[in-house]
Design an enzyme around this catalytic site. Structure first.
Site, PDB file in Angstrom:
ATOM      1  N   LYS A  44       0.856  -1.198   0.000  1.00 19.56           N
ATOM      2  CA  LYS A  44       0.000   0.000   0.000  1.00 19.56           C
ATOM      3  C   LYS A  44       0.889   1.245   0.000  1.00 19.56           C
ATOM      4  O   LYS A  44       1.900   1.293   0.721  1.00 19.56           O
ATOM      5  CB  LYS A  44      -0.894   0.004   1.254  1.00 19.56           C
ATOM      6  CG  LYS A  44      -1.637   1.327   1.493  1.00 19.56           C
ATOM      7  CD  LYS A  44      -2.619   1.666   0.385  1.00 19.56           C
ATOM      8  CE  LYS A  44      -3.216   3.077   0.566  1.00 19.56           C
ATOM      9  NZ  LYS A  44      -4.046   3.481  -0.598  1.00 19.56           N
ATOM     10  N   MET A  70     -10.101   6.382  -0.420  1.00 22.27           N
ATOM     11  CA  MET A  70      -9.555   5.822   0.814  1.00 22.27           C
ATOM     12  C   MET A  70      -8.837   6.879   1.652  1.00 22.27           C
ATOM     13  O   MET A  70      -8.876   6.846   2.875  1.00 22.27           O
ATOM     14  CB  MET A  70      -8.593   4.675   0.512  1.00 22.27           C
ATOM     15  CG  MET A  70      -9.134   3.587  -0.413  1.00 22.27           C
ATOM     16  SD  MET A  70     -10.609   2.802   0.241  1.00 22.27           S
ATOM     17  CE  MET A  70      -9.873   1.819   1.530  1.00 22.27           C
ATOM     18  N   GLY A  71      -8.142   7.788   0.965  1.00 19.56           N
ATOM     19  CA  GLY A  71      -7.412   8.841   1.696  1.00 19.56           C
ATOM     20  C   GLY A  71      -6.077   8.378   2.227  1.00 19.56           C
ATOM     21  O   GLY A  71      -5.600   8.865   3.273  1.00 19.56           O
ATOM     22  N   ASN A 127       4.330   7.164  -6.051  1.00 18.33           N
ATOM     23  CA  ASN A 127       2.953   7.417  -6.470  1.00 18.33           C
ATOM     24  C   ASN A 127       2.746   8.913  -6.650  1.00 18.33           C
ATOM     25  O   ASN A 127       2.682   9.655  -5.669  1.00 18.33           O
ATOM     26  CB  ASN A 127       1.995   6.857  -5.407  1.00 18.33           C
ATOM     27  CG  ASN A 127       0.549   6.995  -5.820  1.00 18.33           C
ATOM     28  OD1 ASN A 127       0.230   7.664  -6.813  1.00 18.33           O
ATOM     29  ND2 ASN A 127      -0.337   6.388  -5.058  1.00 18.33           N
ATOM     30  N   CYS A 130      -2.185  10.076  -6.404  1.00 19.69           N
ATOM     31  CA  CYS A 130      -3.277   9.784  -5.484  1.00 19.69           C
ATOM     32  C   CYS A 130      -4.342  10.871  -5.631  1.00 19.69           C
ATOM     33  O   CYS A 130      -4.053  12.052  -5.388  1.00 19.69           O
ATOM     34  CB  CYS A 130      -2.798   9.735  -4.038  1.00 19.69           C
ATOM     35  SG  CYS A 130      -4.183   9.389  -2.926  1.00 19.69           S
ATOM     36  N   ASN A 193      -3.331   4.949 -12.739  1.00 17.69           N
ATOM     37  CA  ASN A 193      -4.004   4.967 -11.451  1.00 17.69           C
ATOM     38  C   ASN A 193      -5.496   5.137 -11.744  1.00 17.69           C
ATOM     39  O   ASN A 193      -5.910   5.270 -12.900  1.00 17.69           O
ATOM     40  CB  ASN A 193      -3.459   6.134 -10.607  1.00 17.69           C
ATOM     41  CG  ASN A 193      -3.607   5.886  -9.111  1.00 17.69           C
ATOM     42  OD1 ASN A 193      -4.631   5.415  -8.658  1.00 17.69           O
ATOM     43  ND2 ASN A 193      -2.558   6.207  -8.360  1.00 17.69           N
ATOM     44  N   GLY A 271      -6.546  -4.422  -9.569  1.00 14.55           N
ATOM     45  CA  GLY A 271      -6.994  -3.784  -8.333  1.00 14.55           C
ATOM     46  C   GLY A 271      -8.426  -4.209  -8.035  1.00 14.55           C
ATOM     47  O   GLY A 271      -8.677  -5.105  -7.213  1.00 14.55           O
TER      48      GLY A 271
HETATM   49  O1  LIG Z   1      -7.331   6.953  -1.702  1.00 13.11           O
HETATM   50  C1  LIG Z   1      -6.260   6.270  -1.813  1.00 13.11           C
HETATM   51  O2  LIG Z   1      -5.595   5.835  -0.842  1.00 13.11           O
HETATM   52  C2  LIG Z   1      -5.825   6.023  -3.220  1.00 13.11           C
HETATM   53  N1  LIG Z   1      -6.797   5.639  -4.084  1.00 13.11           N
HETATM   54  C3  LIG Z   1      -6.522   5.459  -5.434  1.00 13.11           C
HETATM   55  O3  LIG Z   1      -7.414   5.108  -6.234  1.00 13.11           O
HETATM   56  N2  LIG Z   1      -5.259   5.659  -5.881  1.00 13.11           N
HETATM   57  C4  LIG Z   1      -4.246   6.038  -5.066  1.00 13.11           C
HETATM   58  O4  LIG Z   1      -3.103   6.218  -5.532  1.00 13.11           O
HETATM   59  C5  LIG Z   1      -4.541   6.227  -3.667  1.00 13.11           C
HETATM   60 CL1  LIG Z   1      -3.253   6.675  -2.594  1.00 13.11          CL
END
Ligand SMILES: O=C(O)c1[nH]c(=O)[nH]c(=O)c1Cl
Length: 311
Positions: A44, A70-71, A127, A130, A193, A271
């Site tokens: 993650k 997700m954040g 990354n 996000c 992504n 994913g």
């Molecule tokens: O909300 C997330 O954690 C998140 N969710 C995504 O779909 N891609 C990302 O790179 C991340 Cl870091």
């Protein structure tokens, strides 16, 4: 049928693995990946300190994919670095990628220095895409910031490094981003992504389906496969051949996996399909790929990688 592939100097027994963020936040989930038919794993996206992330519900499965905000919930870099270094002892040949999503250049540089000082011998994925940290614009859409970050990163870090990119939707942007990336000794790019800030509605209750960001979230799954195919193809056509490509987005079947490799992917990630089906998805998809390759008379992935024909 030979399904092996390589990424930088890491040998993958199969070309399929998880996408960062899915089934990879805890040692239990990561061990599950080790015991699956995945050819490697990615952790993650980590920040220096642990994060709880956004309030629930922050993920929802949709008819043709998923939405998430997700954040960036994660256990912090050291948790994943320790896991990677411990696993290298028990599974020395299993490729491990560490994903980083620092919330500032300073945090990313600090994490890279910590990785470089450790015994970690896998690949690092930075990354830049996000979409779900409120108030933080995506680096992947800020080309000056991307250039600044990559310049600083390659002055600091001498281990193999790749970056996770957001999807692009404009040919001039593919040219512009590829011109920037070709200036750096990247081991790979990972595209795409999630398609950022989509919205899904529950018609019955007239509400959004996730809580954060007013229901806006990254879209994954079948909805985004055409975008993933285009981004893999466009960057393969534009990038220095020394920069390899991880293809991610919308893979449900062996045919989808075949198509991303046909566009030029060296490794492919899942994913949403992994979130919905669990680790048996790896074996199912790989078996479907083998059947397609056998029907077409291909013995290895190199027999067809990047060979998409136009009309
Ligand atoms: O909300 C997330 O954690 C998140 N969710 C995504 O779909 N891609 C990302 O790179 C991340 Cl870091």
């Amino acid at each position: 049928i030979d399904l092996t592939t390589t990424l930088n100097k890491l040998h993958f027994k199969t070309p399929l693995m998880n996408a960062a963020g899915v089934h990879c936040a805890t040692t239990t989930e990561l061990d599950d990946l080790l015991d699956s038919q995945a050819g490697g794993l990615v952790t993650k996206s980590a920040t220096l300190q642990p994060r709880t992330g956004n309030p629930d519900p922050r993920y929802a499965n949709l008819p043709f994919g998923s939405i998430n905000s997700m954040g960036l919930p994660n256990q912090g870099l050291d948790y994943y670095l320790n896991y990677a270094n411990a696993t290298a002892l028990t599974h020395p040949d299993f490729p491990i990628l560490l994903s980083l999503a620092g919330q500032s250049l300073a945090e990313n540089l600090q994490m890279l220095e910590r990785i470089q000082a450790s015994a970690f011998s896998g690949l690092t994925e930075l990354n830049l895409s996000c979409p779900n940290v409120p108030g933080k614009p995506q680096i992947g859409y800020d080309f000056d910031q991307m250039k600044t970050i990559l310049t600083a990163v390659f002055q600091t870090f001498n281990q193999p490094l790749g970056i996770k990119l957001p999807p692009y939707f404009d040919l001039a942007q593919f040219d512009l981003v590829a011109d920037i990336l070709n200036q750096f000794p990247l081991a790979f790019i990972n595209t795409i992504n999630s398609v950022g800030n989509g919205l899904f509605i529950n018609l019955e209750t007239e509400t959004t389906v996730i809580k954060p960001k007013g229901g806006f979230g990254g879209i994954g799954g079948s909805y985004v496969k055409p975008v993933a195919l285009a981004n893999v193809r466009a960057f393969r056509q534009r990038l220095n051949p020394a920069i390899q490509i991880i293809g991610t987005g919308g893979v449900v079947s062996g045919g989808d996996l075949f198509e991303l490799i046909l566009c030029g992917a060296d490794v492919v990630q899942i994913g949403t399909t992994l979130a919905q089906e669990g680790t048996p998805a790896f074996g199912r998809i790989l078996t479907e790929l083998e059947r397609i390759m056998a029907q077409k008379g291909y013995a290895t992935l190199a027999d067809f990688r990047g060979n998409l024909k136009t009309l």
